[in-house]
Write an enzyme that holds these catalytic residues in place. Sequence first.
Site, PDB file in Angstrom:
ATOM      1  N   HIS B  63       0.861  -1.188   0.000  1.00  0.00           N
ATOM      2  CA  HIS B  63       0.000   0.000   0.000  1.00  0.00           C
ATOM      3  C   HIS B  63       0.895   1.234   0.000  1.00  0.00           C
ATOM      4  CE1 HIS B  63      -3.681  -2.329   0.758  1.00  0.00           C
ATOM      5  NE2 HIS B  63      -2.885  -3.125   1.457  1.00  0.00           N
ATOM      6  N   ARG B  65      -0.249   4.234  -0.600  1.00  0.00           N
ATOM      7  CA  ARG B  65      -1.080   5.286   0.030  1.00  0.00           C
ATOM      8  C   ARG B  65      -1.259   6.550  -0.802  1.00  0.00           C
ATOM      9  NH1 ARG B  65      -3.499   1.751   3.204  1.00  0.00           N
ATOM     10  NH2 ARG B  65      -2.400   1.232   5.124  1.00  0.00           N
ATOM     11  N   HIS B 182      -9.187 -10.403  -1.599  1.00  0.00           N
ATOM     12  CA  HIS B 182      -8.989 -10.211  -0.159  1.00  0.00           C
ATOM     13  C   HIS B 182     -10.075 -11.080   0.488  1.00  0.00           C
ATOM     14  CE1 HIS B 182      -8.782  -7.634   3.624  1.00  0.00           C
ATOM     15  NE2 HIS B 182      -9.973  -8.184   3.743  1.00  0.00           N
ATOM     16  N   ASN B 281      -5.301  -7.225   9.388  1.00  0.00           N
ATOM     17  CA  ASN B 281      -6.392  -7.983   8.795  1.00  0.00           C
ATOM     18  C   ASN B 281      -5.898  -8.677   7.542  1.00  0.00           C
ATOM     19  OD1 ASN B 281      -8.903  -8.979   8.237  1.00  0.00           O
ATOM     20  ND2 ASN B 281      -9.717  -7.072   7.417  1.00  0.00           N
ATOM     21  N   ASP B 308       2.075  -7.087   2.339  1.00  0.00           N
ATOM     22  CA  ASP B 308       0.889  -6.312   2.718  1.00  0.00           C
ATOM     23  C   ASP B 308       1.316  -5.066   3.502  1.00  0.00           C
ATOM     24  OD1 ASP B 308      -1.680  -5.445   3.011  1.00  0.00           O
ATOM     25  OD2 ASP B 308      -2.349  -7.041   4.354  1.00  0.00           O
TER      26      ASP B 308
END
Lengths: 306, 427
Positions: B63, B65, B182, B281, B308
């Site tokens: 990520h 962002r 996911h 998660n 992740d």
Amino acid sequence: MPLLSRHLLGLEGVPKDDIQLILDTATSFREVLERPIKKVPTLQGKTIVNLFFESSTRTRISFELAERRLSADVVNFSADMSSLKKGETLKDTARNIEAMKIDMVVMRHAASGAAVFLSKVINAIIINAGDGAHEHPTQALLDMYSIREKHGTIQGLKVCIVGDISHSRVALSNIYGLKTMGARIAVCGPKTLIPRFIEQIGIEIFNNIDDAIKWSDILNVLRIQLERQDRAFFPSLMEYRKYFAVTRERLDKADKVITIMHPGPINRDVELSADVADSAHSLILQQVLNGVAIRMAVLYLLGTRS
Amino acid sequence: MKLLLKNGRIIEPSQKKDFVSDILIVNGIIEKIGSNISEEKIDQTIELNGKIVAPGFIDMHVHLREPGFEYKETIESGCSAAATGGFTAVCCMPNTNPPIDEASVVNWIVERSKHVDGGIIDVYPIAAITKNREGKELSPMMELVDAGAVGFSDDGACVENAEVMRRAMEYSTMIKKPIIQHPEDISLSKGGVMNEGFVSTSLGMQPIPSIAESIIIARDVQLAEYTQAQYHAAHVSSGKSVEIIRTAKKKSKQVTCEVTPHHFTLTDEDVRSFDTNTKMNPPLRNQDDVEALKEGLKDGTIDVIATDHAPHSFDEKQVEFMVAPFGIVGLETAIGLAYTELVKTGYLDIYQLIEKYSVNPRRILHLLPISIIEGEKANLTILDPDFEWVVDIQKFKSKSKNSPFHGHKLFGKAFAIINNGRIHFVD
């Protein structure tokens, strides 16, 4: 003898001697509560903040009474007037209050672990007045005090906690504390309200209330919250009452006297029938009185610990 | 620019190559491989003393962002973290704002990444499966691929509706890109903050059962078989998921999956500290799951290690566990954790490690394979496998420091990466 810990965050891992000391200290404060003038100067000059991020009438009043009877200066901060809605974090709220030079914080919060978190971000002494479905140590202490007062001991007694175990902070604190003090413990309720793997703590599980009654010396009955229906935890209050309520009729089937406890507030005739709640073997009102003494003991022991 | 690598141990698992040699790189191209290369006018000579020269590593689950959450990470800081972690390429996930669900965002990200340190890191966007990652309408998948997207995922959100997932898979077969799920059945995980187990019960924390993951994977592998689509399960965390994928792989080469380093390193016991850097998660599972993940890596059921990498600011994580966002950074600890937990312990050999960080993800994403041969572009990760170090989050190049591994002693670290004519030394 001082307590081992600086805070009271929970009862998991709290040694037997500490629990014993709190219960013994509460005995002397219980005596104070019987006097015409119910106030001692023990915590004069100490400032205590009751930080309640979740509404709770009786726990907050019980703490406040205990604090005032120890002559502490008391400030109340409840969720409605909190700055949470303004987007302030718990850390900022607590640090701002601490900047005003307070000594102790009593906190009720909806998040499990909130008290542990608080103890890491501020320096004040923390007393957990309930964090999520984690712990509510002073409730369990007052329950143990009430049991000891009634039965003379805790060791070897069979205590069954009945109701919504999954969402209860009272259940876990009672299990941890009572186990340390040598009681045997069971939980009883519909399977959907008992968290998986709880037997690994070393307790019995009942899904049938009559079996639980047969086993128990003491029943600690928890409040059933109607909202739990929404996520399919149980079908209806009517069905719950029919199969899990503690009633006179069910108790009469046991050929022994069973002590009844409830942390309140009671849903009369849902988890507990009115005649049981008000019976001679119910400790419910003593629990409330003992709550003040226990909280005085905890405040005193932590507040005067150098 | 002439660069001479002396005495590197060249490992190329796909060609079963493993030998010590010098490598001469001229303007980003491997000009010569051989022993005792002596060449005039070398700009830089690097003595490797047997350090491993592997095809460039790629982290296919990152990520970055940007756009939208630049206070957590930017393309620049994320690429810098990737370089420090030993990666020459990353795939960035589409849960940005705006999300990567239209071609302009793909173009913008790729363009921007080219200006970071001379474009040493290849950034491959993963585009959303559905518009706004809402799980309802398909994103313009063909257009997204034309712009440079290498796969599709609604990561952070599960494509829950089976019909939508079926159509996404069918559509994807026309463009030959993986659908990356996911896997999380929200009806089972809703409100949860950690793995359902004895620890969640003893902490009174709202649980996420591992079946929330495996139930979706069980459904998806059937959809993949039915549609003949290429399916990749992201961040697999439970033993049950590994078991389902192992069975599915016996029928199809189109089913693949990845695991994160934290899921094979930590367990839900680590949550007892209430440290919000143990909140992610899928959540950290139990010891049996960790064992199953390691077995899955070993027998090839798990194809890829991906981090992740999920940066969050310090203040976002300085809150009650229940309130904290899910996720941790991973780029800069990825190699050390994998080497320490998997290679040192004998679960994987070094060849398998390189496959899972380089060969397999590139195959899944249909990227050109990297060959360490004369005439090819130099896209290399140079590893010092025996290097012992202690994780210090303050040294992270990532903008965010949300790692539970601060203070952990690890073995294995990247020494340098080489790509697109640039070299970056890890300090």
